[in-house]
Each structure stands twice: as structure tokens, then as C-alpha cells.
Design an enzyme around this catalytic site. Sequence first.
Site, PDB file in Angstrom:
ATOM      1  N   THR A 267       0.845  -1.188   0.000  1.00 20.52           N
ATOM      2  CA  THR A 267       0.000   0.000   0.000  1.00 20.52           C
ATOM      3  C   THR A 267       0.885   1.245   0.000  1.00 20.52           C
ATOM      4  OG1 THR A 267      -1.737  -1.137   1.183  1.00 20.52           O
ATOM      5  CG2 THR A 267      -1.568   1.223   1.590  1.00 20.52           C
TER       6      THR A 267
ATOM      7  N   ARG B  67     -14.755  -6.669   0.397  1.00 21.78           N
ATOM      8  CA  ARG B  67     -14.087  -6.242   1.626  1.00 21.78           C
ATOM      9  C   ARG B  67     -13.525  -4.822   1.461  1.00 21.78           C
ATOM     10  NH1 ARG B  67      -8.432  -4.759   2.900  1.00 21.78           N
ATOM     11  NH2 ARG B  67      -8.154  -5.142   5.108  1.00 21.78           N
ATOM     12  N   VAL B  68     -13.759  -3.989   2.463  1.00 23.84           N
ATOM     13  CA  VAL B  68     -13.237  -2.627   2.453  1.00 23.84           C
ATOM     14  C   VAL B  68     -12.271  -2.492   3.625  1.00 23.84           C
ATOM     15  CG1 VAL B  68     -13.815  -0.172   2.563  1.00 23.84           C
ATOM     16  CG2 VAL B  68     -15.425  -1.783   1.503  1.00 23.84           C
ATOM     17  N   GLY B  69     -11.055  -2.083   3.345  1.00 15.29           N
ATOM     18  CA  GLY B  69     -10.060  -1.891   4.402  1.00 15.29           C
ATOM     19  C   GLY B  69     -10.088  -0.469   4.934  1.00 15.29           C
ATOM     20  N   ASP B  70      -9.007  -0.084   5.594  1.00 16.74           N
ATOM     21  CA  ASP B  70      -8.944   1.258   6.204  1.00 16.74           C
ATOM     22  C   ASP B  70      -8.584   2.347   5.202  1.00 16.74           C
ATOM     23  OD1 ASP B  70      -6.401  -0.035   5.985  1.00 16.74           O
ATOM     24  OD2 ASP B  70      -5.529   1.540   7.228  1.00 16.74           O
TER      25      ASP B  70
ATOM     26  N   GLY C  14      -5.969  -3.608   7.806  1.00 18.01           N
ATOM     27  CA  GLY C  14      -6.927  -2.512   7.802  1.00 18.01           C
ATOM     28  C   GLY C  14      -7.999  -2.589   8.865  1.00 18.01           C
TER      29      GLY C  14
ATOM     30  N   GLY D  62      -1.228  -1.316   6.979  1.00 17.01           N
ATOM     31  CA  GLY D  62      -1.222  -2.475   7.860  1.00 17.01           C
ATOM     32  C   GLY D  62      -2.538  -3.211   7.735  1.00 17.01           C
TER      33      GLY D  62
HETATM   34  N1  ASP Z   1      -4.322  -1.248   4.979  1.00 19.37           N
HETATM   35  C1  ASP Z   1      -4.485  -1.992   3.759  1.00 19.37           C
HETATM   36  C2  ASP Z   1      -5.790  -2.734   3.813  1.00 19.37           C
HETATM   37  O1  ASP Z   1      -6.119  -3.264   4.869  1.00 19.37           O
HETATM   38  C3  ASP Z   1      -3.389  -2.966   3.497  1.00 19.37           C
HETATM   39  C4  ASP Z   1      -1.987  -2.438   3.645  1.00 19.37           C
HETATM   40  O2  ASP Z   1      -1.763  -1.355   4.183  1.00 19.37           O
HETATM   41  O3  ASP Z   1      -1.030  -3.134   3.193  1.00 19.37           O
HETATM   42  O4  ASP Z   1      -6.445  -2.825   2.815  1.00 19.37           O
END
Ligand code: ASP
Length: 315
Positions: free
Chosen positions: A183, A211-214, A236, A234
Site C-alpha cells: 500500500t 471487503r473494504v479496508g482502512d 486494515g 497495515g
Molecule cells: N491497509 C491496507 C488494507 O487493509 C493494506 C496495507 O496497508 O497493506 O487494505
Amino acid sequence: MVVLAVHGGAGGDGPWRGMTDADPQRLACMRALLNDIGERLHAGTLDALEAVTLAVEAMENEPLFNAGKGSVLDASGQVTMDASIMCGQDQAAGSVIGIRTSRHPVRVARRLLDAGWPVMLYGEAADAYGEEHGVEQVEPTWLVTELRSAQWAKWKEQRLRPGATDEEDALLDHDGEQDGWGTVGAVALDASGRLAAATSTGGMTGKPLGRVGDTPLIGAGTWADQRIAVSCTGIGEAFIRTAAAHQTAVLHREMKIEQAALAVLDEVGPFGGRGGMIAVDREGNVTLPFQTMLMYRGMYCDGSVRLGIGPELMY
Ligand code: ASP
């Protein structure tokens, strides 16, 4: 004083094992963009908002990062990308979820920010908005690289092993092998004292459909106000559950930026989240902490560029 800091994702466990063959290319990408965009920020020809947009676009262009071309693949083997951007001055924000055909998700998010309403769009409508607003469109397969296909095949094989849990199924992109990468994000302070932050990702290898991350969530993966700009990376879900980027801003009212960032990473940890963040405040203080084996990161500060992967900023 002007500052531009970037990250290219965090991941891995245990002590850092040194550079992989692909790392010089990642460092070269970060160095080139930090020099170029940093100098323009310094000269006052670029504001913080455009600086973070351009920085993230440059990393979306680099197939070795998990954003734009080279994004990781979801459970169905497709690329679906998320991005967000925030302007500290007025807390204007833009965010996109599940983008599949826009070459630069962060530019679509930026177009939303500039328009002022709505803040978030998802799926086909987000890509259609990007197309209407001049963001280059590509075939979804153009975004897929051989490396990501191989990582996905490995994930699928392991997932089919009896006993694998859902949580183990979704791999942070640096976890499968050290040759994964992540990311991307950027934070900036410009010559007029304005702050901005942006983050862009393909998410996690094998993530469930929808799926939706942060990363696209304002306050979780990205935050900017008149005091601080933050971009996280990280697992999410843990960054969502702690509103990590916004929580850093809240703690920073009472403590130094380094302490605030570390306190938030300590809060994220117990929720199963490992990762890192980059942050800059209006005085130009910068912090780039992480609690994983590595975090690709770099900063431009008044003419000098420094880069790091493992524990030290050393390139
Ligand atoms: N934060 C991102 C997610 O959870 C993944 C990442 O930062 O590598 O989608």
C-alpha cells in the site's frame, strides 16, 4: 519549511533480513518522486494537496507497490483498489472503493475532493466518475502483474489446506514473502503551512469480495486537518476499529507527533493489527513508525531525501 513523506507499505515478522533484489527499484521510485515533488514544494510551485496526489500517482505507476498497476488480487483473482485523500486546510476529502478500471484511484478520489460532494463513491460508479472526470481508464487485466498472480496462486493453494482459518486467509501483501510490497501513502506540509494526506491500495491478497479496508476510510487510513496529516498501512480492520489516523490527530493535541503515532500503533496491535504510519505536523515534525519487519518509507525535508526499509532510515 516544507516536508513530503511517503510509505510503500509495511509487513513481515521478525528481524529485517536485508534488501531483496527488487528493493532498489522501489527505493529508486521513492527517491525520484521525493526529489522531484519535494523540490517543487520547496519552490512553492506545488501545494501540499497536489504534492500528495502526485506522490501517490507515482507509486501507483510502480508495479512493485500494491496500488494501481501491481495491486494484489482479491479472492476471485481480480484487482479491486481503494484510495482516499484529505486536505488539512478545510478537511475536504475524497474516497473511492473497489475501483477496477481507473489507472489512478487517488486521482479519482482527488476529483471528488475538488468537487466537494459526495465524499465517497464505490464500484463501477466510482470508475465511471473517474472516466467522466478525465482519469485514464484501463482494462482490469492491465493492472495484473505476473508477480501478483503468483502470490495469489500461492494464497489459493494454502487456503485450500484443511484447517486454514478465515483470518489466516487474507495475507498482508508483505507477509507471504519478503518480495511482496505494499500500500502507498503520502503526507505533505507546503510552503504556506498547509497539510494533506493520501493513501492508495489494492488491499490484501485473497481479501473477500466486497471487503473494504482502512485505506479509503477517512479517519482510519487517512486524515489531515490544520495541525497534522497522517497515512496508515497495515491490517486494515484494526486501523478501522481504532479510527487510527484520526486518533493520532486527537492524541497529537496533547503530545508530540512521535508519541501520538506510537501510542496509536500500540492501540492498533491488540486488535490484530500490525503496520505503520507516516505523519507530519504544521511545525514540520515528521514521524514514520512501524511495528512490522519493514516499512518502505522516505522523506524530503528542505532539500534532503532519506529512505528506509528496515529499522533505520539509511539510504
Ligand atoms: N491497509 C491496507 C488494507 O487493509 C493494506 C496495507 O496497508 O497493506 O487494505
